[in-house]
Design an enzyme around this catalytic site. Structure first.
Site, PDB file in Angstrom:
ATOM      1  CG  ASN A  41      -4.761 -25.693 -11.161  1.00  0.00           C
ATOM      2  OD1 ASN A  41      -5.785 -25.069 -10.927  1.00  0.00           O
ATOM      3  ND2 ASN A  41      -3.864 -25.966 -10.221  1.00  0.00           N
ATOM      4  CG  LEU A  42      -4.388 -24.173 -17.199  1.00  0.00           C
ATOM      5  CD1 LEU A  42      -4.414 -22.959 -18.104  1.00  0.00           C
ATOM      6  CD2 LEU A  42      -5.717 -24.917 -17.273  1.00  0.00           C
ATOM      7  CB  CYS A 158      14.790 -19.490  19.965  1.00  0.00           C
ATOM      8  SG  CYS A 158      14.840 -21.245  20.212  1.00  0.00           S
ATOM      9  CB  CYS A 425      -9.736 -48.556  11.530  1.00  0.00           C
ATOM     10  SG  CYS A 425      -8.158 -49.409  11.458  1.00  0.00           S
TER      11      CYS A 425
END
Lengths: 632, 305
Positions: A41-42, A158, A425
């Protein structure tokens, strides 16, 4: 959750709201994030440091931001945003919600809560160099789900078990079949063994192959497994002539042909590993002296890794076997899956990949950089400020692209009116085609209600009859009743669900309700409709002929169409098989830039009075003219 | 290209971005040395981005002390007066930036020359020059709009086209060359910001002002200058709306989210320039929060793009 925007928000607030003090009182903020901080993350989440790895993102972010702007009130929640605590009343407290989520499920959930609470939502996402920021206001603009989000890539069973043609097929095989079989829950059914045309191979016999016999030498066991999946299984598959009529035949690979007897050497290396106690440092690569994850190993090296990794699992992590699930941060698991996928790829003539690449595919890793996130963060804040100031006419959806279209790297678009056929909505009823005599309620719940409709805690009603619900307050009799209902086919439910009936499904937490009309259908296409169900009824407005453009996942087009990196895979079950092979978390890459590829024209606003409105044609962003801009 | 591999630490830290631009580009970044002058808000964001990206070293130049303006737009500057008193902007930013990535060497230079060149040098062959000068082109960001100018001189790079990687080369103009292109030959729809910023620049120059040292009181003179310049260039005055000029003189403060946006775009351009991967921006970028567009304009005396 990307923390960049919070930083910008805090910085901005100090500057901006000092002038709008009358309108905005105390600014209080809330962060919800269930993750802990990881090293990877850094490179972009700059509120975090190396020393924070392992700690709660929400809490560390709060602390970091307070150092920048101590006068702000921030409440962190180290929790999943889908928790029932975060209900409509909770959301109603806020003037605006800013999303920095990384999965579709959570975004849809928040979308519904914002609609129910009538709170503006600013959505966003990034993948590599691409990104977008969108604004959603109930009743005024499209909600987050008005434009259907692309379904994650799925593969027929498959293809995975018998006829792979791409490396990703091999990864899925290695991860969800082989790894699961060897190290995962033994009770899970598994499609690992190829069906042969000879029906006499009993499942008992086959089961034995993967079980390590008492006191069996680990190396021997490893080679036995190797030979079975890469050698024997391939030979069995080859015996089905039909399959290979128009396909390249795979080559069976046996360990004796690839590796000479290297038992002694590997034993020596194993001793070296004994000194490490920490399971996470156990690594086949390290044991074999292979350092570079970017190297593409050959068949021999992959085979050695395969056997070494298997050996290490059994010798160093035996107690975990039977409970393991693949984790991209589990080095040994990644090594094993890479090697297995590569050997299978070699067998089928598919190009091999490095561990680095394989890890990205297997782990659905989204590539990310600080710069794009910074740009999107800034754009989020700009929209959030507009929302807080009720500057409705200026709300924008902004798209950040890698290759400029009409000179634009950042493209603003006016929001559109809500989609009248959006089932979220606009409450449009849906249509479900299903075999009501074969499909069980469970299938309906899993595939339609949860997976497709994104409901978390569903309630299903047929007229006034409650067929199914989830909750903490249910008594035993009800729970038993619902459990029984799940196993019944639709037409045999207490309140029979047949063609022509209508079901109402609800999620009380999301305050989202949906009506589904049922249509009975006997047959479904195995390849195209493997679930045996087809849900329809919501769609974007009609498209312009010829403006249709499908994006190939292979790469970005030369125009500015943002393309989502191919990251997420799922297997659909074959018809008749009720279990799900795998359920990969739908990683939409956090960039919903694909939604703008839906074929609609857009009108990019040009604030110059004397210039014409810039209209991008279908080739640029693929919008059709029939979508209406929202009226404020 | 140089055989050196990324360390395990680098691979872990930079994993997500290596997946964007590749290990080779990451290696080049780690060998780059960047010099930055003038720690405004946008530049602070830019520095954060390139430090996170893992450049080799970053040197900062800015001898000014903390002002309220700096505090409002530069997130690297601590708010506590006890902490910032007595330190220059460069020193304060340096302390903050070091924190973001311990693998990057961040330092301060006390250098007051008015035009400094940034040198991002990669081990062997490629030398990319990024010009971000202060005070000569400080109009990077005013109010909620901003401009970036890029000059990579003669830049060779590679990019992916379909399944292949192809080599490209671009010739850039210097800033002087670019702004001396007669206005009337520029395409009709060139960003109005371009012209407006040039007017203000000229005004500041003529009046002996520091960049950004304008106010609403100057508006009449600025408008007058605009008219003169338009006449000089035979450009229709409507290309430079009065309202835009008014905005630019009234509020010269940086707007933090726009700092983030410009700092992000700038960061990405520098990364592309150093790594030699991907079409770099040529040669102006404009962003205006009012309309939300981020535009690229090619204003150079070399033939097109």
């Amino acid at each position: 959750m990307e923390m960049n925007y919070l930083q910008s928000a805090m910085t901005c607030e100090r500057f901006h709201f000092s002038s709008a003090r009358d309108k905005v009182d105390l600014l209080s903020h809330l962060i919800i994030d269930m993750d802990t901080i990881e090293v990877s993350n850094l490179n972009r989440q700059f509120l975090f440091r190396q020393s924070h790895v392992g700690l709660s993102k929400a809490r560390v972010a709060r602390d970091a931001v307070l150092r920048f702007r101590p006068q702000i009130s921030i409440t962190p929640y180290h929790a999943n945003v889908k928790d029932s605590n975060f209900n409509v009343d909770f959301f109603k407290q806020f003037n605006v919600v800013l999303n920095g989520l990384d999965n579709l499920d959570a975004r849809r959930h928040v979308n519904r809560l914002c609609l129910a609470a009538d709170v503006p939502l600013v959505e966003s996402g990034t993948t590599g160099f691409l990104g977008q920021v969108t604004v959603h206001i109930k009743g005024k603009t499209e909600c987050y789900e008005c434009q259907p989000k692309p379904a994650p890539k799925t593969y027929p069973v498959c293809t995975i078990t018998s006829t792979p043609t791409k490396f990703v097929h091999c990864i899925v095989w290695a991860k969800d079949l082989l790894f699961a079989k060897l190290f995962g829950d033994k009770n899970q059914e598994n499609d690992l063994n190829v069906r042969s045309s000879d029906a006499s191979s009993s499942s008992n016999h086959v089961e034995d192959v993967f079980e390590r016999r008492n006191d069996e030498d680990i190396e021997q066991y490893g080679r036995r497994v190797y030979d079975h999946v890469f050698g024997y299984n391939i030979e069995v598959a080859l015996s089905n002539e039909e399959t290979w009529k128009n396909r390249n035949r795979p080559k069976p690979i046996y360990s004796r042909d690839v590796l000479d007897n290297e038992l002694t050497r590997q034993n020596g290396n194993m001793d070296k590993n004994c000194s490490t106690n920490c399971p996470s440092s156990v690594s086949a690569m390290a044991a074999l002296g292979m350092k570079n994850p970017q190297d593409i190993w050959g068949l021999m090296e992959n085979s050695r890794i395969f056997l070494e990794a298997l050996k290490l699992f059994f010798s160093k992590r035996e107690e975990e076997i039977g409970n393991l699930t693949f984790d991209k941060d589990d080095q040994l698991a990644v090594e094993f899956v890479t090697a297995a996928a590569n050997i299978r790829a070699a067998s089928f003539g598919i190009p091999l990949h490095s561990l680095f690449e394989a890890k990205g595919i297997a782990g659905n890793i989204v590539h990310a950089v600080a710069t794009t996130n910074a740009v999107i963060a800034g754009l989020i804040v700009i929209e959030a400020i507009k929302v807080l100031q009720n500057d409705t006419k200026n709300y924008r959806m902004t798209y950040c692209v890698e290759h400029p279209a009409r000179k634009m790297l950042l493209m603003p678009v006016e929001p559109f009116e809500p989609n009248k056929s959006c089932y979220v909505c606009s409450e449009t009823p849906l249509l479900l085609e299903i075999n009501t005599h074969r499909a069980k309620l469970r299938d309906f719940v899993d595939k339609i209600v949860k997976a497709t409709l994104g409901m978390n805690l569903p309630l299903i009603m047929h007229g006034s009859a409650l067929l199914y619900e989830v909750g903490d307050d249910l008594d035993e009799a009800m729970v038993a009743n619902y459990a029984a209902n799940l196993e019944k086919v639709l037409s045999e439910l207490p309140s029979p669900v047949t063609g022509g009936t209508m079901l109402t499904v609800e999620d009380l937490q999301q305050e989202f309700s949906c009506n589904i009309n049922i249509k009975h259908r006997e047959e479904f296409d195995e390849e195209k409709e493997p679930d045996g169900m087809v849900l329809s009824g919501w769609a974007p407005p009609p498209t312009v002929e010829g403006a249709n453009k499908t994006i190939d996942n292979a790469g970005s087009t030369s125009e500015a169409l943002p393309v989502e990196a191919e990251k997420s895979e799922e297997i659909e079950t074959a018809p008749g098989k009720k279990r799900k092979l795998i359920e990969v978390s739908k990683n939409d890459g956090t960039s919903n830039a694909e939604e703008i590829k839906k074929n609609e024209k857009l009108q990019v606003l040009d604030d110059d009075d004397d210039d014409d409105l810039v209209i991008l044609d279908g080739g640029d962003l693929g919008f059709s003219p029939s979508k209406k801009k929202c009226q404020w | 290209m140089d055989g050196e591999e990324l360390t395990e630490q680098e691979t872990a830290l930079y994993d997500r971005q290596i997946r964007v631009w590749g290990a080779d580009a990451q290696r080049r970044l780690s060998k780059a040395h960047i010099l930055v002058c003038g720690m405004k808000g946008t530049i602070a964001e830019f520095c954060k981005n390139i430090v996170l990206a893992g450049i080799g070293s970053l040197t900062l130049v800015d001898d000014r002390v903390v002002t309220e303006e700096a505090l409002s737009a530069n997130f690297l500057i601590p708010l506590d007066e006890n902490v910032y008193a007595g330190k220059t902007l460069a020193e304060l930013c340096c302390d903050s930036l070091k924190d973001f990535n311990p693998m990057v060497r961040v330092s301060v230079e006390k250098d007051c020359s008015s035009q400094v060149t940034y040198q991002a040098s990669v081990e062997n062959f490629i030398v990319s020059l990024m010009l971000l000068w202060y005070p000569a082109v400080p109009s990077l960001l005013r109010d909620s709009c901003g401009e970036i100018f890029v000059d990579l001189q003669l830049h060779t790079y590679s990019k992916k086209k379909l399944e292949e990687t192809i080599e490209c080369q671009l010739q850039y103009s210097s800033f002087e060359e670019a702004i001396s292109v007669p206005w009337k030959i520029l395409p009709r729809k060139v960003s109005k910001l371009y012209f407006a910023l040039r007017v203000i620049e000229r005004f500041e120059e003529a009046e002996g002002r520091n960049p950004g040292e304008v106010s609403i009181a100057d508006l009449p003179s600025v408008l007058k200058l605009k008219k003169e310049l338009c006449d000089e260039h035979s450009l229709n005055e409507s290309h430079i709306p009065d309202a835009l000029l008014e905005r630019l003189v009234s509020s010269t403060r940086e707007f933090p989210p726009v700092c983030a946006i410009l700092g992000g775009i700038l960061g990405q351009e520098v990364i592309k320039g150093i790594s030699g991967k991907g079409d770099p921006l040529k040669n102006f970028f404009f962003f205006d929060a009012m309309d939300g567009k981020g535009l690229i304009e090619d204003i150079s005396n070399s033939a097109g793009s």
